[in-house]
Design a protein around this motif. Structure first.
Motif, mmCIF file in Angstrom:
data_model
loop_
_atom_site.group_PDB
_atom_site.id
_atom_site.type_symbol
_atom_site.label_atom_id
_atom_site.label_comp_id
_atom_site.label_asym_id
_atom_site.label_seq_id
_atom_site.Cartn_x
_atom_site.Cartn_y
_atom_site.Cartn_z
ATOM 1 N N THR A 1 20.179 6.433 8.432
ATOM 2 C CA THR A 1 20.380 7.817 7.973
ATOM 3 C C THR A 1 19.035 8.498 7.683
ATOM 4 O OG1 THR A 1 20.581 7.078 5.674
ATOM 5 C CG2 THR A 1 22.620 7.236 6.935
ATOM 6 N N ALA A 2 19.086 9.800 7.491
ATOM 7 C CA ALA A 2 17.881 10.588 7.185
ATOM 8 C C ALA A 2 17.343 10.171 5.812
ATOM 9 C CB ALA A 2 18.223 12.077 7.179
ATOM 10 N N PRO A 3 16.009 10.277 5.588
ATOM 11 C CA PRO A 3 15.413 9.838 4.317
ATOM 12 C C PRO A 3 16.113 10.373 3.066
ATOM 13 C CG PRO A 3 13.672 10.357 5.875
ATOM 14 C CD PRO A 3 14.967 10.726 6.542
ATOM 15 N N GLU A 4 16.443 11.669 3.064
ATOM 16 C CA GLU A 4 17.072 12.256 1.867
ATOM 17 C C GLU A 4 18.445 11.641 1.610
ATOM 18 O OE1 GLU A 4 15.512 13.988 4.157
ATOM 19 O OE2 GLU A 4 13.801 14.725 2.981
ATOM 20 N N THR A 5 19.230 11.463 2.682
ATOM 21 C CA THR A 5 20.573 10.864 2.559
ATOM 22 C C THR A 5 20.449 9.413 2.104
ATOM 23 O OG1 THR A 5 21.244 12.241 4.424
ATOM 24 C CG2 THR A 5 22.757 10.479 3.789
ATOM 25 N N MET A 6 19.510 8.687 2.717
ATOM 26 C CA MET A 6 19.290 7.276 2.368
ATOM 27 C C MET A 6 18.933 7.146 0.884
ATOM 28 S SD MET A 6 16.305 4.654 3.603
ATOM 29 C CE MET A 6 16.461 4.955 5.344
ATOM 30 N N TYR A 7 18.074 8.013 0.413
ATOM 31 C CA TYR A 7 17.614 7.961 -0.975
ATOM 32 C C TYR A 7 18.781 8.109 -1.952
ATOM 33 C CZ TYR A 7 14.534 8.736 -4.995
ATOM 34 O OH TYR A 7 13.881 8.616 -6.201
ATOM 35 N N ASN B 1 0.827 -1.216 0.000
ATOM 36 C CA ASN B 1 0.000 0.000 0.000
ATOM 37 C C ASN B 1 0.854 1.256 0.000
ATOM 38 O OD1 ASN B 1 -2.357 -1.442 -0.050
ATOM 39 N ND2 ASN B 1 -2.576 -1.504 2.189
ATOM 40 N N THR B 2 1.979 1.203 0.738
ATOM 41 C CA THR B 2 2.894 2.353 0.786
ATOM 42 C C THR B 2 3.420 2.665 -0.611
ATOM 43 O OG1 THR B 2 3.577 1.784 3.043
ATOM 44 C CG2 THR B 2 5.031 3.247 1.806
ATOM 45 N N MET B 3 3.818 1.604 -1.335
ATOM 46 C CA MET B 3 4.375 1.808 -2.673
ATOM 47 C C MET B 3 3.290 2.213 -3.663
ATOM 48 S SD MET B 3 7.180 -1.265 -2.729
ATOM 49 C CE MET B 3 8.021 -0.774 -4.215
ATOM 50 N N TRP B 4 2.117 1.617 -3.497
ATOM 51 C CA TRP B 4 0.977 1.932 -4.365
ATOM 52 C C TRP B 4 0.614 3.412 -4.246
ATOM 53 C CZ3 TRP B 4 -0.978 -1.871 -7.505
ATOM 54 C CH2 TRP B 4 -2.147 -1.581 -8.195
ATOM 55 N N SER B 5 0.473 3.842 -2.999
ATOM 56 C CA SER B 5 0.101 5.250 -2.780
ATOM 57 C C SER B 5 1.246 6.196 -3.157
ATOM 58 C CB SER B 5 -0.312 5.480 -1.318
ATOM 59 O OG SER B 5 0.723 5.094 -0.447
ATOM 60 N N GLY B 6 2.475 5.646 -3.202
ATOM 61 C CA GLY B 6 3.624 6.460 -3.620
ATOM 62 C C GLY B 6 3.726 6.608 -5.123
ATOM 63 N N GLY B 7 2.881 5.866 -5.870
ATOM 64 C CA GLY B 7 2.840 6.050 -7.319
ATOM 65 C C GLY B 7 3.339 4.875 -8.147
ATOM 66 N N ILE B 8 3.751 3.767 -7.499
ATOM 67 C CA ILE B 8 4.160 2.590 -8.283
ATOM 68 C C ILE B 8 2.935 1.695 -8.431
ATOM 69 C CG2 ILE B 8 5.775 0.649 -8.463
ATOM 70 C CD1 ILE B 8 7.654 2.123 -6.608
ATOM 71 N N SER B 9 2.282 1.786 -9.589
ATOM 72 C CA SER B 9 0.978 1.129 -9.735
ATOM 73 C C SER B 9 1.038 -0.243 -10.412
ATOM 74 C CB SER B 9 0.024 2.036 -10.518
ATOM 75 O OG SER B 9 0.617 2.376 -11.757
ATOM 76 N N ASN B 10 2.113 -0.524 -11.148
ATOM 77 C CA ASN B 10 2.230 -1.822 -11.804
ATOM 78 C C ASN B 10 2.666 -2.879 -10.773
ATOM 79 O OD1 ASN B 10 3.049 -4.108 -13.185
ATOM 80 N ND2 ASN B 10 3.933 -2.974 -14.889
ATOM 81 N N PRO B 11 1.848 -3.931 -10.553
ATOM 82 C CA PRO B 11 2.193 -4.927 -9.534
ATOM 83 C C PRO B 11 3.561 -5.582 -9.746
ATOM 84 C CG PRO B 11 -0.056 -5.274 -10.310
ATOM 85 C CD PRO B 11 0.553 -4.253 -11.192
ATOM 86 N N LEU C 1 10.733 5.545 0.225
ATOM 87 C CA LEU C 1 11.840 4.606 0.432
ATOM 88 C C LEU C 1 12.080 4.363 1.918
ATOM 89 C CD1 LEU C 1 14.219 2.881 -0.616
ATOM 90 C CD2 LEU C 1 15.624 4.962 -0.545
ATOM 91 N N ALA C 2 12.145 5.441 2.692
ATOM 92 C CA ALA C 2 12.406 5.319 4.133
ATOM 93 C C ALA C 2 11.303 4.506 4.819
ATOM 94 C CB ALA C 2 12.511 6.705 4.768
ATOM 95 N N ASN C 3 10.069 4.743 4.409
ATOM 96 C CA ASN C 3 8.924 4.035 4.975
ATOM 97 C C ASN C 3 9.013 2.536 4.669
ATOM 98 O OD1 ASN C 3 6.400 3.246 5.893
ATOM 99 N ND2 ASN C 3 5.343 5.015 5.038
ATOM 100 N N MET D 1 13.077 2.605 -9.034
ATOM 101 C CA MET D 1 11.849 3.369 -9.274
ATOM 102 C C MET D 1 11.230 3.974 -8.022
ATOM 103 S SD MET D 1 10.024 0.814 -12.007
ATOM 104 C CE MET D 1 8.487 1.728 -12.019
ATOM 105 N N MET D 2 11.901 3.881 -6.890
ATOM 106 C CA MET D 2 11.313 4.449 -5.678
ATOM 107 C C MET D 2 11.074 5.946 -5.881
ATOM 108 S SD MET D 2 10.549 2.502 -3.232
ATOM 109 C CE MET D 2 10.720 0.802 -2.781
#
Length: 494
Positions: free
Chosen positions: A79-85, A15-25, A130-132, A123-124
């Motif tokens: 690490t912080a989300p931005e650094t992790m990304y 659900n996290t990824m779906w709501s983040g915009g990755i819609s293709n299973p 990503l952090a979530n 594609m994150m």
């Protein structure tokens, strides 16, 4: 079977990824697989460190060198989300694309795994997503092979609509049964020409490790054969190839031969008589165009039906003496077309048909309700079928509805394996029992029909009925009572 806790964790991540915009299973699975792989690499490196600390010896072939410590899951997850990304996108992802060379035998980046990873895309969508996801995946222990299998099984179940008939998802307990029945050895060269996520190849590798671990790892040559020369898989979906090769690497096979190939199409690659064991559940997609189909397959059986063409392909790929356990739709067993009959005749007369296991239609639910069977045969090119062993599977250990609730007490699978391994004891079995042997001549006399119902006998219990005269007298008495009752009601109403 997947637990409710694991299921809810996967659903939440999905659900996290779906709501983040990755819609293709399929894309969701692919991205999750990359992250699970990165996590597993860190777990494996940690095991290497523990062993090194215990023995006092340096780590042989470390996954991460000292300069790459920041690429480890346990480091970047803090690490912080931005650094992790940025770390995952620019450093970790390029790093996993080059993994998989087998101990220096090849140039880094030349392995099957890295070959398929070349086209992989990170594609994150955002650092927050990503952090979530990393946070949620961190709570899943991937050290247990069953957990990994359950996780994949559940994720693949979510994409049954992708691909043709969800062809890449064969239940693991059915795969395990087929592997146990064919009992792979270190001498085998194993192939699945429709490998998908490599479920059959992984199960075969686990069987070899469990039963022949000493022989596999005895010498550098035997280890190389296991990692590079034993497992072969084809598929024409590049996403499946990536997931499959990564799955194999996660399960300890460093460089399997998993490659892009339409198994039924005309090809310059000649794998005829190359393999000693075939394990497969090929797609039953209907019909193909004659022009695109390999001509040598058409010489074995002239048809457009994929399930028949795949059987012809198995016979071509097998060495003489090679064996196969494959899933076919029920139509293959009793289809009345010329091609159906011709292929069954080839299996019974020219090769050695060993067994037919009829499976209940619920095995592939909730993704498909098709009735299927397992065919087990040996390529001899000189006949050899004496008797064919039939088994009527009533339960695979799960309910037949869409929920597929575990019912281990009802499972026929242990009985199937036990009886298969002791066929001398099957000779006395009656046709009313779940398994029995049928002579070749009887099968030939029935147009090579392989459906179990043509040979199974049903025991009818004698039911005693009262004599007809007595039943008629009772009916007359009842009619009189009804008539009297009606008169009484009429009197009350009047």
């Amino acid at each position: 079977m997947i637990t409710g806790e694991l299921k809810s964790k996967v659903d939440s991540i999905w659900n996290t990824m779906w709501s983040g915009g990755i819609s293709n299973p399929l894309s969701v699975i692919e991205q999750l697989t990359y992250l699970l792989f990165i996590k597993r690499l860190d777990e494996l490196h940690t095991l290497q460190e523990h062993k090194s600390n215990r023995t006092g010896k340096p780590i042989e072939d470390p996954i991460f060198n000292k300069k790459q410590n920041h690429l480890r899951w346990s480091r970047f997850k803090e690490t912080a989300p931005e650094t992790m990304y940025v770390t995952v996108k620019d450093d970790v992802f390029p790093f996993i694309k080059t993994l998989g060379s087998n101990g220096g035998a090849e140039e880094e980046g030349d392995s099957t795994y890295s070959h398929h990873m070349k086209d992989a895309i990170f594609m994150m969508p955002t650092p927050r997503v990503l952090a979530n996801v990393v946070d949620q995946l961190d709570s899943i222990d991937m050290a247990d092979a069953d957990t990994k299998g359950d996780l994949y099984e559940y994720m693949l179940g979510k994409i049954a609509s992708a691909g043709q008939n969800g062809q890449f998802r064969t239940p693991r307990h059915i795969i395990r049964l087929m592997v146990d029945m064919t009992a792979p050895t270190p001498k085998d060269t194993i192939c699945d020409p429709a490998c998908g996520t490599a479920g059959f190849l992984i199960a075969a590798s686990e069987y070899l490790r469990e039963h022949h671990g000493d022989a596999i790892y005895k010498t550098a040559t035997s280890r190389r054969k296991f990692n590079s020369g034993t497992f072969h898989g084809y598929d024409f979906d590049s996403t499946m190839l990536r997931i499959g090769s990564m799955n194999m690497l996660l399960h300890g096979v460093e460089n399997p031969d998993i490659r892009y190939r339409d198994s039924l199409a005309q090809s310059d690659l000649d794998d005829a008589e190359r393999f000693s064991l075939l394990l497969a559940n090929p797609p039953f997609a209907g019909s193909l165009d004659y022009e695109s189909t390999a001509k040598d397959l058409q010489q074995i059986v002239k048809t457009k039906k994929t399930e028949l063409l795949f059987l012809a392909l198995f016979l071509r790929l097998l060495q003489t003496g090679g064996r196969a356990a494959v899933i076919v739709p029920d139509g293959v067993l009793f289809g009345s077309s010329k091609a159906h009959k011709a292929l069954r005749k080839i299996l019974v007369e020219d090769q050695k048909l060993d067994g037919v296991i009829s499976m209940p239609s619920g095995v592939f639910k909730p993704y498909a309700g098709v009735s299927t069977a397992i065919l087990i045969f040996t390529k001899t090119n000189s006949g050899g079928t004496d008797h064919v062993w039939f088994y009527d599977m009533q339960s695979d250990g799960f309910s037949r509805d869409d929920k597929r609730t575990p019912e281990p007490d009802k499972s026929n699978l242990p009985d199937i394996l036990k009886r298969w391994q002791n066929q001398t004891g099957e000779k006395k079995r009656k046709r009313t029992e779940p398994s029995f042997l049928v002579p070749k001549d009887e099968i030939a006399g029935k147009d090579y029909d392989l459906s179990i119902n043509r040979y199974k006998e049903v025991e009818y219990e004698a039911v005693e009925h009262d004599p007809p005269q007595e039943i008629l007298q009772r009916l007359a008495k009842l009619e009189e009572e009804i008539a009297e009752g009606r008169k009484e009601m009429e009197g009350m109403i009047g």
